[in-house]
Scaffold this motif. Structure first.
Motif, PDB file in Angstrom:
ATOM      1  N   ARG A   1       4.132   1.949 -12.474  1.00 42.42           N
ATOM      2  CA  ARG A   1       3.105   1.642 -13.469  1.00 42.42           C
ATOM      3  C   ARG A   1       2.221   2.858 -13.713  1.00 42.42           C
ATOM      4  NH1 ARG A   1      -2.083   1.045 -13.384  1.00 42.42           N
ATOM      5  NH2 ARG A   1      -2.128   1.095 -11.135  1.00 42.42           N
TER       6      ARG A   1
ATOM      7  N   MET B   1      -0.998  -9.948  -4.714  1.00 43.48           N
ATOM      8  CA  MET B   1      -0.578  -8.563  -4.945  1.00 43.48           C
ATOM      9  C   MET B   1      -0.208  -8.364  -6.413  1.00 43.48           C
ATOM     10  SD  MET B   1       1.697  -7.912  -1.502  1.00 43.48           S
ATOM     11  CE  MET B   1       2.450  -6.424  -2.114  1.00 43.48           C
ATOM     12  N   TYR B   2       0.584  -9.285  -6.965  1.00 40.84           N
ATOM     13  CA  TYR B   2       0.975  -9.165  -8.365  1.00 40.84           C
ATOM     14  C   TYR B   2      -0.222  -9.327  -9.302  1.00 40.84           C
ATOM     15  CZ  TYR B   2       5.929  -8.791  -7.461  1.00 40.84           C
ATOM     16  OH  TYR B   2       7.155  -8.344  -7.040  1.00 40.84           O
TER      17      TYR B   2
ATOM     18  N   TRP C   1      -1.855  -6.013  -9.394  1.00 41.89           N
ATOM     19  CA  TRP C   1      -1.062  -5.082 -10.204  1.00 41.89           C
ATOM     20  C   TRP C   1      -1.287  -5.346 -11.693  1.00 41.89           C
ATOM     21  CZ3 TRP C   1       2.921  -5.576 -13.738  1.00 41.89           C
ATOM     22  CH2 TRP C   1       3.615  -4.399 -14.045  1.00 41.89           C
TER      23      TRP C   1
ATOM     24  N   ALA D   1      -2.931  -2.853 -14.493  1.00 39.23           N
ATOM     25  CA  ALA D   1      -2.134  -2.493 -15.666  1.00 39.23           C
ATOM     26  C   ALA D   1      -2.831  -2.907 -16.959  1.00 39.23           C
ATOM     27  CB  ALA D   1      -0.750  -3.132 -15.573  1.00 39.23           C
TER      28      ALA D   1
ATOM     29  N   ASN E   1      -9.025  -1.242 -13.198  1.00 34.22           N
ATOM     30  CA  ASN E   1      -7.971  -0.504 -12.509  1.00 34.22           C
ATOM     31  C   ASN E   1      -8.248  -0.470 -11.014  1.00 34.22           C
ATOM     32  OD1 ASN E   1      -6.766   1.995 -11.278  1.00 34.22           O
ATOM     33  ND2 ASN E   1      -5.710   1.964 -13.235  1.00 34.22           N
TER      34      ASN E   1
ATOM     35  N   GLU F   1      -6.298  -2.425  -8.004  1.00 35.68           N
ATOM     36  CA  GLU F   1      -5.705  -1.690  -6.878  1.00 35.68           C
ATOM     37  C   GLU F   1      -6.222  -2.224  -5.544  1.00 35.68           C
ATOM     38  OE1 GLU F   1      -3.483   0.950  -6.616  1.00 35.68           O
ATOM     39  OE2 GLU F   1      -3.049   0.914  -8.746  1.00 35.68           O
TER      40      GLU F   1
ATOM     41  N   LEU G   1      -4.496  -5.516  -4.887  1.00 37.27           N
ATOM     42  CA  LEU G   1      -3.091  -5.305  -4.536  1.00 37.27           C
ATOM     43  C   LEU G   1      -2.950  -4.823  -3.094  1.00 37.27           C
ATOM     44  CD1 LEU G   1      -0.241  -3.983  -6.546  1.00 37.27           C
ATOM     45  CD2 LEU G   1      -0.820  -2.656  -4.567  1.00 37.27           C
ATOM     46  N   TRP G   2      -3.670  -3.755  -2.732  1.00 32.47           N
ATOM     47  CA  TRP G   2      -3.506  -3.189  -1.396  1.00 32.47           C
ATOM     48  C   TRP G   2      -4.157  -4.061  -0.327  1.00 32.47           C
ATOM     49  CZ3 TRP G   2       0.409  -0.326  -1.205  1.00 32.47           C
ATOM     50  CH2 TRP G   2       0.739   0.517  -2.247  1.00 32.47           C
TER      51      TRP G   2
ATOM     52  N   SER H   1      -1.685  -6.750   0.283  1.00 30.52           N
ATOM     53  CA  SER H   1      -0.554  -6.179   1.022  1.00 30.52           C
ATOM     54  C   SER H   1      -0.880  -6.085   2.511  1.00 30.52           C
ATOM     55  CB  SER H   1      -0.210  -4.798   0.475  1.00 30.52           C
ATOM     56  OG  SER H   1       0.792  -4.177   1.240  1.00 30.52           O
TER      57      SER H   1
END
Length: 134
Positions: A3, A76-77, A80, A84, A115, A119, A122-123, A126
């Protein structure tokens, strides 16, 4: 990574200001010994992403409760997609209104930095997925 690379390629190909930034960076690199002088920086970026992905990769073979693992993967998605969407919205607005336009609509209406928020989501998810499966 995909991405971010797609966004950076789009930005460089479609916005003259960023092509000028690239040219300045390349000129400075030649003054300081060429591209090889940037190798430590590039290697440290690779190590950063290795560290970010390691928790999930190391614990992937372990089992976690399916509902928990599924929820964390969905988060997580969501992160993302948030990142995006922020990139895409900002690019469209700046292409229409100019490079220095202040972006206040779309995802920026609810998040100051979609953004970065994406992030972090997402992290963070994770890392939580890695911890849940450990």
């Amino acid at each position: 990574g995909l991405r971010l690379n797609a966004f950076l390629l789009y930005r460089e190909l479609s916005i003259a200001r960023f092509r000028e930034f690239r040219d300045k960076i390349e000129a400075r690199a030649l003054e300081k010994g060429g591209r090889l002088s940037r190798a430590p920086f590039i290697a440290s970026c690779g190590l950063l992403y290795l560290g970010l992905a390691a928790p999930l990769m190391l614990t992937a073979p372990a089992s976690a409760p399916p509902a928990l693992a599924g929820a964390l993967v969905c988060l997580m998605y969501a992160g993302w997609l948030t990142a995006a969407a922020g990139d895409a919205w900002k690019s469209v607005v700046k292409a229409r209104k100019g490079e220095d336009a202040l972006v206040t609509g779309g995802p920026f209406r609810h998040l100051r930095h979609p953004n970065f928020s994406g992030e972090m989501l997402l992290w963070g998810a994770s890392a939580a997925a890695g911890a849940a499966t450990a």
